[in-house]
Design a protein around this motif. Structure first.
Motif, mmCIF file in Angstrom:
data_model
loop_
_atom_site.group_PDB
_atom_site.id
_atom_site.type_symbol
_atom_site.label_atom_id
_atom_site.label_comp_id
_atom_site.label_asym_id
_atom_site.label_seq_id
_atom_site.Cartn_x
_atom_site.Cartn_y
_atom_site.Cartn_z
ATOM 1 N N MET A 235 35.833 38.873 66.804
ATOM 2 C CA MET A 235 36.645 40.114 67.350
ATOM 3 C C MET A 235 38.274 40.251 66.825
ATOM 4 S SD MET A 235 38.349 40.488 71.342
ATOM 5 C CE MET A 235 36.543 40.467 72.041
ATOM 6 N N ILE A 236 38.439 41.430 66.488
ATOM 7 C CA ILE A 236 39.976 41.978 66.002
ATOM 8 C C ILE A 236 40.423 42.594 67.041
ATOM 9 C CG2 ILE A 236 41.523 42.849 64.525
ATOM 10 C CD1 ILE A 236 39.542 41.939 62.147
ATOM 11 N N LEU A 254 47.581 42.803 64.475
ATOM 12 C CA LEU A 254 46.242 42.536 64.830
ATOM 13 C C LEU A 254 45.984 41.143 64.610
ATOM 14 C CD1 LEU A 254 44.884 45.499 62.771
ATOM 15 C CD2 LEU A 254 44.926 45.388 65.191
ATOM 16 N N PHE A 255 45.128 40.543 65.752
ATOM 17 C CA PHE A 255 44.711 38.995 65.771
ATOM 18 C C PHE A 255 43.209 39.040 65.668
ATOM 19 C CE2 PHE A 255 48.938 39.107 67.217
ATOM 20 C CZ PHE A 255 49.440 37.886 67.297
ATOM 21 N N PRO A 267 43.316 32.743 69.057
ATOM 22 C CA PRO A 267 43.361 33.940 68.177
ATOM 23 C C PRO A 267 44.184 33.661 67.085
ATOM 24 C CG PRO A 267 43.635 34.728 70.383
ATOM 25 C CD PRO A 267 43.716 33.304 70.439
ATOM 26 N N LYS A 268 44.276 34.273 65.854
ATOM 27 C CA LYS A 268 45.098 33.906 64.853
ATOM 28 C C LYS A 268 45.753 35.287 64.129
ATOM 29 C CE LYS A 268 42.975 29.819 62.823
ATOM 30 N NZ LYS A 268 42.040 29.268 61.798
ATOM 31 N N ASN A 269 46.827 35.344 63.936
ATOM 32 C CA ASN A 269 47.407 36.480 63.374
ATOM 33 C C ASN A 269 46.787 36.774 61.784
ATOM 34 O OD1 ASN A 269 49.465 38.204 61.838
ATOM 35 N ND2 ASN A 269 50.714 38.240 63.808
ATOM 36 N N ASN A 275 49.119 42.941 58.606
ATOM 37 C CA ASN A 275 50.459 43.288 59.597
ATOM 38 C C ASN A 275 51.577 43.489 59.114
ATOM 39 O OD1 ASN A 275 48.710 43.142 62.048
ATOM 40 N ND2 ASN A 275 48.801 40.815 61.782
ATOM 41 N N SER A 276 52.310 44.274 59.437
ATOM 42 C CA SER A 276 53.811 44.490 58.860
ATOM 43 C C SER A 276 54.774 44.399 59.987
ATOM 44 C CB SER A 276 53.981 45.780 58.182
ATOM 45 O OG SER A 276 53.618 46.961 59.197
#
Length: 632
Positions: A235-236, A254-255, A267-269, A275-276
């Motif tokens: 899952m994201i 988003l993770f 969850p991990k980034n 990502n910005s």
């Protein structure tokens, strides 16, 4: 589409009064203008209403009062004032933006003919270059309204229904994501004053169950707009509050999380390649979880919010995100991408592509690395309001999205489904293969890799892992393709399966897999070795399997193997024995040419001596015509 009006910047132009207006009306207007300058907007409204009561032709008062109502977001009142303004002062260029505001409003309601009239009357004033944004907006309204009038009679068969009151229990449910077998659906939900959270519902006994919170992912902050892989194990999702446990790079990030058994991992980034410092959201994962589409308003795009893509490379790292390009993205918002399980049909929402107004849904097909010109999904799926977050079932039969209802300032939404009209289904449909991977001896479930390769292009279509606790797997197969599927795990002999999906249906198939440990005497059938009838020259599509065997032997340099050829019982025994020997030698010769020492290989032809099926049926004879691989 939001029923808003063009925001008119307050410019002190009103004092140039029209000759002949009532002096009392002018005095009330001047008092109203002064109150606006002092930011006493309530007092200003009262004076302007008195001014209009004294003189119904005082356009300045209508215009300024409409402006104040726009500030208060009372668009209906502003619209009424603009209509009154049109009665007295429609020819006055000072009020040209009122024409554009009315065009915008009528367009937002689907009153396309009225919208065309007001947009044309605005343009008739020949506004100067400084109003290039307004000119562009008027031309967009004209193009959209004309498109709508030309296409609104092409009515698609369309009727939606709620997926169940058990599911739609919150004030708002939106952004659904569904597994390829249609058994699990994740979505975002909230009540009016609550934060967003992620929920899951399951399809059982022909209905969707009451939703459950995904507790290990939800926090006191907002989590939502998630996407899942076809098997429901990756899952994201979006999280917009940076905390110690979920540090972010920007406003929303988003993770990623993975499910093992029944629990989701921490969850991990997804990191700076995706990502910005700007806004990232609305992810869509490919079936195998190795390609990610998402939306961002970062610099370097085509316009406002754009759709971007990133790929998981061979080192399990996400590549630097790439803009999907001008075929998909426009100068306006392009949102809510959904990549179908076939991997090449993209559904998305856009304000910039020609449509019926607001955000319309579109479809594009990817072929030879390029996206086709987006196709508007048509009326009444699209209309003058906003349409977003469409997902489509693997078999192309159902669409799911969030249907919004606005009543004054109250906004509610529920997840609905509809039968997909044939005009908008994906070019190729998908089915799935699912089951459990076991150790052949212990019968315990094991974690293994499943790699699906296209035989005609020697490409990996997808790569997934079975669950580490349950051994469960699910992998998507597309129609009109021919596949080799390899199930492998270090210390085990890989298993080879073949699937010809030409003229295949879309019903899912369940197949459990039993992997054998690498031991002497262990053997498998090489299911993707192909010869023409009565020939021993390898077909080109056999290279996928042959390279798999070569790689296995490279990884296990101490192993020696027998490659054996087998036939059915058609023809003489001598002929079949000779044919099977030559076919076995064709395989060993390929391996030798590709770096495997000949001393490790033994080619044996058994002819029709070792059948594994009934030679009295065509299916049985087909199974008996085979190449086997055995560890010596």
């Amino acid at each position: 589409m939001k029923r808003s009006l063009v925001f008119l910047p307050f410019i002190l132009i009103f004092s140039s009064l029209v000759f002949g207006q009532s002096s009392r009306s002018v005095k009330f207007f001047e008092k109203g203008e002064k109150a606006v300058a002092e930011r006493n907007f309530g007092e200003a409204k009262a004076y302007l209403e008195k001014s209009i009561a004294e003189d119904s032709t005082n356009g300045n008062s209508y215009y300024l009062l409409a402006y104040l109502n726009i500030l208060d977001k009372d668009y209906e009142k502003a619209r009424q004032l603009y209509r009154e303004l049109m009665k007295c002062c429609s020819k006055d260029a000072k009020f040209m933006l009122a024409h554009l505001s009315l065009a915008e409003y009528e367009w937002s309601l689907g009153n396309y003919k009225k919208a065309i009239g007001f947009a044309n009357s605005f343009l008739a004033f020949n506004p100067g270059r400084k109003k290039y944004r307004e000119i562009r907006r008027a031309n967009k309204i004209l193009a959209s309204s004309n498109y709508a009038l030309e296409n609104i009679d092409n009515v698609l068969p369309y009727s939606y229904e709620s997926i169940g009151e058990k599911v739609n229990v919150k004030a708002q449910q939106y952004f659904p994501a569904i597994t390829a077998d249609g058994k699990e659906l994740y979505f975002t939900a909230r009540d009016e004053r609550d934060n967003e959270n992620i929920f899951k519902t399951s399809y059982f006994n022909a209905e969707w169950s009451s939703p459950e919170e995904v507790e290990e992912l939800n926090t006191q902050f907002n989590e939502g707009t998630c996407s899942i892989s076809a098997d429901g194990t990756i899952m994201i999702f979006t999280s917009c509050e940076s905390t110690r446990d979920r540090a972010g790079y920007g406003s929303c990030d988003l993770f990623i999380t993975q499910k093992v058994g029944d629990k989701w991992s921490k969850p991990k980034n997804l990191g700076p390649n995706i990502n910005s410092r700007d806004w990232e959201s609305q992810p869509s994962l490919s079936a195998d979880g190795r390609t990610l589409y998402f939306v961002s308003d970062r610099r370097g795009g085509q316009g406002k919010k754009d759709i971007w893509v990133s790929y998981l490379n061979e080192h399990n790292q996400w590549t630097l995100a790439e803009n999907l390009g001008e075929t998909i993205n426009t100068a306006d918002d392009d949102l809510s991408p959904y990549i179908h399980s076939n991997g090449h049909t993209l559904y998305f929402s856009s304000e910039g592509h020609l449509g019926f107004g607001g955000l319309d849904l579109f479809k594009s097909e990817k072929a030879s690395g390029s996206w086709s010109t987006p196709q508007n999904l048509g009326y009444p799926i699209n209309d003058h309001s906003d349409q977003v977050s469409l997902v489509v079932s693997a078999d192309g039969s159902k669409g799911y999205f969030s249907k919004e209802h606005i009543d004054g300032n109250q906004r509610t939404s529920k997840i609905v489904s509809f039968d997909l009209p044939k005009e908008i289904i994906p070019q190729s449909l998908s089915t799935y293969l699912k089951g459990v991977v076991y150790d052949a001896i212990t019968k315990k479930p094991i974690k293994a890799q499943l790699e699906l390769k296209l035989l005609d292009r020697i490409e990996t279509e997808s790569k997934v892992l079975s669950d580490g606790e349950t051994g469960k797997y699910l992998i998507v197969l597309n129609q009109n393709e021919e596949y080799a599927l390899y199930i492998s795990k270090p210390g085990y002999l890989f298993q080879s399966l073949t699937f010809d999906m030409h003229n295949a249906g879309v019903e899912g198939v369940t197949l459990d897999v039993f992997l054998q440990r690498v031991d002497q005497g262990t053997n498998i059938t090489l299911s993707n070795i192909f010869f023409n009838s009565n020939e021993y020259v390898l077909q080109k599509k056999s290279n996928v399997e042959l390279n798999k065997v070569k790689d296995f032997l490279v990884l296990n340099p101490s192993l020696n193997v027998e490659i054996s050829g087998h036939t059915d019982n058609i023809g003489s025994q001598e002929y079949n024995l000779d044919l099977s020997q030559k076919r076995a030698e064709a395989v060993t010769n390929y391996l030798i040419k590709n770096g495997i020492d000949a001393s490790r290989l033994k080619a044996v032809g058994y002819g029709e001596k070792k059948p594994i099926a009934d030679n009295n049926t065509e299916l049985g004879r087909k199974e008996n015509r085979r190449i086997e691989f055995e560890i010596l």
